[in-house]
Enzyme design. Sequence first.
Site, PDB file in Angstrom:
ATOM      1  N   GLU A   1      -6.393 -10.557  -1.360  1.00  0.00           N
ATOM      2  CA  GLU A   1      -7.158 -10.368  -0.105  1.00  0.00           C
ATOM      3  C   GLU A   1      -8.642 -10.320  -0.438  1.00  0.00           C
ATOM      4  O   GLU A   1      -9.369  -9.412  -0.013  1.00  0.00           O
ATOM      5  CB  GLU A   1      -6.710  -9.078   0.593  1.00  0.00           C
ATOM      6  CG  GLU A   1      -5.222  -9.037   0.889  1.00  0.00           C
ATOM      7  CD  GLU A   1      -4.770  -7.811   1.689  1.00  0.00           C
ATOM      8  OE1 GLU A   1      -5.625  -7.081   2.223  1.00  0.00           O
ATOM      9  OE2 GLU A   1      -3.553  -7.598   1.780  1.00  0.00           O
TER      10      GLU A   1
ATOM     11  N   GLU B   1       0.798  -1.238   0.000  1.00  0.00           N
ATOM     12  CA  GLU B   1       0.000   0.000   0.000  1.00  0.00           C
ATOM     13  C   GLU B   1       0.826   1.280   0.000  1.00  0.00           C
ATOM     14  O   GLU B   1       0.611   2.169   0.823  1.00  0.00           O
ATOM     15  CB  GLU B   1      -0.963  -0.021   1.199  1.00  0.00           C
ATOM     16  CG  GLU B   1      -1.880  -1.223   1.171  1.00  0.00           C
ATOM     17  CD  GLU B   1      -2.755  -1.367   2.407  1.00  0.00           C
ATOM     18  OE1 GLU B   1      -2.667  -0.538   3.317  1.00  0.00           O
ATOM     19  OE2 GLU B   1      -3.527  -2.348   2.465  1.00  0.00           O
TER      20      GLU B   1
HETATM   21  O1  G3I Z   1      -4.962  -8.504  18.945  1.00  0.00           O
HETATM   22  C1  G3I Z   1      -5.487  -7.261  19.461  1.00  0.00           C
HETATM   23  C2  G3I Z   1      -6.276  -7.509  20.703  1.00  0.00           C
HETATM   24  O2  G3I Z   1      -5.411  -7.975  21.698  1.00  0.00           O
HETATM   25  C3  G3I Z   1      -6.938  -6.190  21.126  1.00  0.00           C
HETATM   26  O3  G3I Z   1      -7.743  -6.411  22.225  1.00  0.00           O
HETATM   27  C4  G3I Z   1      -7.780  -5.648  19.988  1.00  0.00           C
HETATM   28  C5  G3I Z   1      -8.403  -4.300  20.340  1.00  0.00           C
HETATM   29  O4  G3I Z   1      -8.451  -3.430  19.232  1.00  0.00           O
HETATM   30  O5  G3I Z   1      -6.951  -5.460  18.874  1.00  0.00           O
HETATM   31  C6  G3I Z   1      -6.384  -6.665  18.406  1.00  0.00           C
HETATM   32  O6  G3I Z   1      -5.594  -6.368  17.275  1.00  0.00           O
HETATM   33  C7  G3I Z   1      -6.296  -6.057  16.098  1.00  0.00           C
HETATM   34  C8  G3I Z   1      -5.856  -7.041  15.019  1.00  0.00           C
HETATM   35  O7  G3I Z   1      -6.424  -6.676  13.792  1.00  0.00           O
HETATM   36  C9  G3I Z   1      -6.249  -8.477  15.338  1.00  0.00           C
HETATM   37  O8  G3I Z   1      -7.626  -8.597  15.362  1.00  0.00           O
HETATM   38  C10 G3I Z   1      -5.936  -4.648  15.691  1.00  0.00           C
HETATM   39  O9  G3I Z   1      -6.486  -3.727  16.619  1.00  0.00           O
HETATM   40  C11 G3I Z   1      -6.488  -4.359  14.331  1.00  0.00           C
HETATM   41  O10 G3I Z   1      -6.019  -3.073  13.897  1.00  0.00           O
HETATM   42  C12 G3I Z   1      -6.023  -5.419  13.348  1.00  0.00           C
HETATM   43  O11 G3I Z   1      -6.638  -5.163  12.127  1.00  0.00           O
HETATM   44  C13 G3I Z   1      -6.041  -5.774  10.990  1.00  0.00           C
HETATM   45  C14 G3I Z   1      -5.655  -4.681  10.001  1.00  0.00           C
HETATM   46  O12 G3I Z   1      -5.170  -5.274   8.813  1.00  0.00           O
HETATM   47  C15 G3I Z   1      -4.544  -3.786  10.548  1.00  0.00           C
HETATM   48  O13 G3I Z   1      -3.352  -4.497  10.658  1.00  0.00           O
HETATM   49  C16 G3I Z   1      -7.069  -6.718  10.382  1.00  0.00           C
HETATM   50  O14 G3I Z   1      -7.282  -7.828  11.251  1.00  0.00           O
HETATM   51  C17 G3I Z   1      -6.546  -7.226   9.033  1.00  0.00           C
HETATM   52  O15 G3I Z   1      -7.574  -7.920   8.359  1.00  0.00           O
HETATM   53  C18 G3I Z   1      -6.139  -6.047   8.173  1.00  0.00           C
HETATM   54  O16 G3I Z   1      -5.594  -6.555   6.975  1.00  0.00           O
HETATM   55  C19 G3I Z   1      -5.264  -5.572   5.994  1.00  0.00           C
HETATM   56  C20 G3I Z   1      -4.040  -6.092   5.250  1.00  0.00           C
HETATM   57  O17 G3I Z   1      -3.005  -6.361   6.146  1.00  0.00           O
HETATM   58  C21 G3I Z   1      -3.591  -5.101   4.182  1.00  0.00           C
HETATM   59  N1  G3I Z   1      -4.686  -4.775   3.292  1.00  0.00           N
HETATM   60  C22 G3I Z   1      -5.928  -4.327   3.932  1.00  0.00           C
HETATM   61  C23 G3I Z   1      -6.383  -5.368   4.964  1.00  0.00           C
HETATM   62  C24 G3I Z   1      -7.710  -4.954   5.590  1.00  0.00           C
HETATM   63  O18 G3I Z   1      -7.553  -3.781   6.322  1.00  0.00           O
END
Ligand code: G3I
Length: 364
Positions: A254, A149
Amino acid sequence: MRILALLLVMLVPAAGPALKDLMPKGMLIGAAINKSQSDGTDTVADAIVEQQFNTISPENILKWGLVHPEPERYDFEPADHYVDFGQKHGMKVIGHNLVWHQQTPAWVFTDANGQRLSRERLLERMHDHIKTVVGRYRGRIHGWDVVNEAFDEDGTLRKSLWRDGIGDDYLLKAFEFAREADPQAELYYNDYNLWKPAKRSGALRLVKQLKDAGLRIDAVGEQGHWNMTAPSLDEIEATITDIAGAGVKAMITELDIDVLPRDPKMFGADLNARQQFKAATDIYAKGLPPEQQQALAKRYADAFALFLEHREHLSRITFWGVTDAHTWLNNFPLPGRTNHPLLWDRQGQPKPAFAAVAKTLEGK
Ligand code: G3I
């Protein structure tokens, strides 16, 4: 004994077709998984992944903030399990990702006194990270999303701490370091909305720059976070053919199809407005009605028919998640909605969309 056998036949659902066996030769099919799948806790999703897919991607496990949370501390345990899981099941294991503007801790860009790092020191930090992470899984991870990205919607480079700290060549450097760490691994550029021509032009420019510099790039991934109407099939087709025209493979990395209404105002909304948006748009909280199931099935079938037409250009299709229970779209752009973007429902049952994809592949 006979009655027991009969009961078992009635209780255990027929295995049905496996997508991985229906795909054309040379095109992988997979899903993104999380810790609960690679450590065996989510038995429902595990059964699906093991039966259906021949490649996995880490939804979060290998992001910088998780694998390298502090300057001198790497946490490889979840990533080791993830790679072991894929290898145990004979899958092509994907790495996601090495350089991104999100999920990268603030310390990466500053020194112990909180001062911004010089270009040289930030490059050194990027180099150490890539060498350590890619090097650890050398020969075991099939391909890496090296940069994720990096472009804005108009195709110019996104403003980011990486770009501020190193300069526009930070992308080339990341690809150089990744090749050095594992010369055999495939290397990818990955982004969303590449179906928009302006944004795609940025990614295509990058492919040319990498090739001109003699660096390795194997494929460009259009993430495929699509909805029921956008992108059009023509736009998807142009994405695939333009990427192939640049001399690399295309991948859909994705894939998921958002079935809930979205409004640009949701993004910056305050808590009160978000709650109102949620009440107005969480319209399938009790389940996806039959008509929408069929519409989703058709959308997926149309996309897969197109993928088949371009089989020589596409090396991989990966869904972003396994069942609707754990899709990131339940929490984006608003937290706590009930979305239905994947091929398996919340209980792990195949949806009409699964049958439609299988049927499309069977007719290839
Ligand atoms: O694991 C913690 C947990 O301990 C905590 O209580 C909770 C509270 O917010 O957060 C949890 O972490 C989250 C994690 O996902 C696991 O669920 C993060 O906040 C959250 O920001 C994270 O989101 C991920 C996001 O990328 C940011 O990294 C999504 O699961 C994931 O599907 C998403 O994937 C991205 C790709 O990497 C790149 N392209 C877009 C795609 C969708 O956004």
